[in-house]
Design an enzyme around this catalytic site. Sequence first.
Site, PDB file in Angstrom:
ATOM      1  CG  ASP A  19      -0.233  -0.370   2.497  1.00 37.84           C
ATOM      2  OD1 ASP A  19       0.913   0.115   2.675  1.00 37.84           O
ATOM      3  OD2 ASP A  19      -0.788  -1.099   3.340  1.00 37.84           O
ATOM      4  CB  SER A  20       0.397   4.698   1.275  1.00 34.49           C
ATOM      5  OG  SER A  20       0.134   4.374   2.628  1.00 34.49           O
ATOM      6  CG  LEU A  21       3.009   2.060   5.227  1.00 32.74           C
ATOM      7  CD1 LEU A  21       2.505   0.997   6.191  1.00 32.74           C
ATOM      8  CD2 LEU A  21       3.837   3.116   5.948  1.00 32.74           C
ATOM      9  CG  HIS A  53       2.266   7.351   5.601  1.00 31.78           C
ATOM     10  ND1 HIS A  53       1.065   7.929   5.915  1.00 31.78           N
ATOM     11  CD2 HIS A  53       2.006   6.373   4.698  1.00 31.78           C
ATOM     12  CE1 HIS A  53       0.099   7.334   5.213  1.00 31.78           C
ATOM     13  NE2 HIS A  53       0.644   6.386   4.469  1.00 31.78           N
ATOM     14  NE  ARG A  64       2.373   8.471   1.399  1.00 32.91           N
ATOM     15  CZ  ARG A  64       1.741   9.193   2.323  1.00 32.91           C
ATOM     16  NH1 ARG A  64       2.422   9.638   3.370  1.00 32.91           N
ATOM     17  NH2 ARG A  64       0.467   9.490   2.199  1.00 32.91           N
TER      18      ARG A  64
END
Lengths: 255, 255
Positions: A16-18, A203, A21
């Site tokens: 996912d975003s982890l 994050h 990014r």
Amino acid sequence: MSPYIVERPRFILFGDSLTERSFSEEGGWGASLAHFYGRRVDVLNRGYGGYNTDWVMFILDDVFKGCNSQNTPLVTIFVGANDAALPLPEGNEHSSTQHVPLSRYRENLRKIVHNIRERGVTQLVMITPPPVYEPGRKEWQIQRIGEEEAKNTAIDRTNAYTKQYAECCKEVALELDLPVVDLWTSMQETKGWGTLLFNDGLHFTPEGNQHAYNAILTTINSTYPNLKVEEMPMQFPHFSEIDFSNPASSFGNLP
Amino acid sequence: MSPYIVERPRFILFGDSLTERSFSEEGGWGASLAHFYGRRVDVLNRGYGGYNTDWVMFILDDVFKGCNSQNTPLVTIFVGANDAALPLPEGNEHSSTQHVPLSRYRENLRKIVHNIRERGVTQLVMITPPPVYEPGRKEWQIQRIGEEEAKNTAIDRTNAYTKQYAECCKEVALELDLPVVDLWTSMQETKGWGTLLFNDGLHFTPEGNQHAYNAILTTINSTYPNLKVEEMPMQFPHFSEIDFSNPASSFGNLP
């Protein structure tokens, strides 16, 4: 002369975003892996911010299409942080939240691993969702919706709730005989982890990225000796191995 | 719903150590591009430290094998810093140096571009060698061979000599109707550039990487409007576009 390769295999970072990014200027852990394995593999970012494991099911076949043990010696699976978003108060699982119930998260994890393994890709690393720093989530919420509204709004994730997903991830890894990087636990062992490792409670800061990078690389090295960087040939000869007076001879192993 | 893609095209960063190190934790310009174009393209690092354009000829076909206009909408060509290494005093061009004479550098540049264009890949960006900060090269040399030996050893590159290669790169770009990022000039316009932008007179500090990233991205944007990030579809729907109550419908455009 040292052996070299012509085509690079790839590491696929799935999540996912982890993961999405993980090439950020904040010392992203994915870019660090790419740098560390430079000249040896391509590190492909297959992170999809906001996705939970239900939604991941729709893209799984396309993401791993064409992968096999040769071209994909490593896949990291880093999902669950969104599944662990709290269900809405009504408890309606179809309501507007990323939440996925724990039992389905478990099933989905098994399906993800099964899908990848079916292609012959065997070297996987699972990563638990990291801990949630609740004051950081609250601050992020205040910035997003304002102090007044935030007063009466619960934060979207709690550390205790996410713990269940981290535990589940570890159980599935054990069940499927896969290594797991337990970020939920290891990150909380760092003094001041909440603000040191996270910029919004969820994050990674540069220190958080460094922690994740070290933990993931340590697990890769201890689990898959063939992925130790010194065991992996470079693409094309290192320039110090080129015969300056007869360079063609140095590229003679090319197919 | 916004359009989305299923397979990612790739940007290929082709060059020497200035490209190979572009995913470093020092804010590498390649990793920054990868982050900026996240979810949209794969940024593949095809930097080969120490290589000059003579040696690059041996790997060109393998590096760009299978590339076409669809799967490779951008290639950056960043070579010449090693060609511009000084010839040895004897003037023997086969002696132990990375040096490539200017006339052959020019020919090689044309061959590189021709090789890539023949595959249908048309969107190229050329990048000149950056300036050389000579005191930085001397310091690096001292660290490598010691102060005593360094006293009687010339540095490996000079700024005036590299300038010729930067000029040549610009001329070839003009001749072949390609955009060029003139780092040799723009970096020297930065106050204190020698130590601010370079850590050994040749390779980038974080500030140097930031300068390169900005310059390269500016040129991409101004030359190839189709590569503006807002023009490029993401791989799979952004999660904000997923219909939480009927997610399958959001993935309905999948082939």
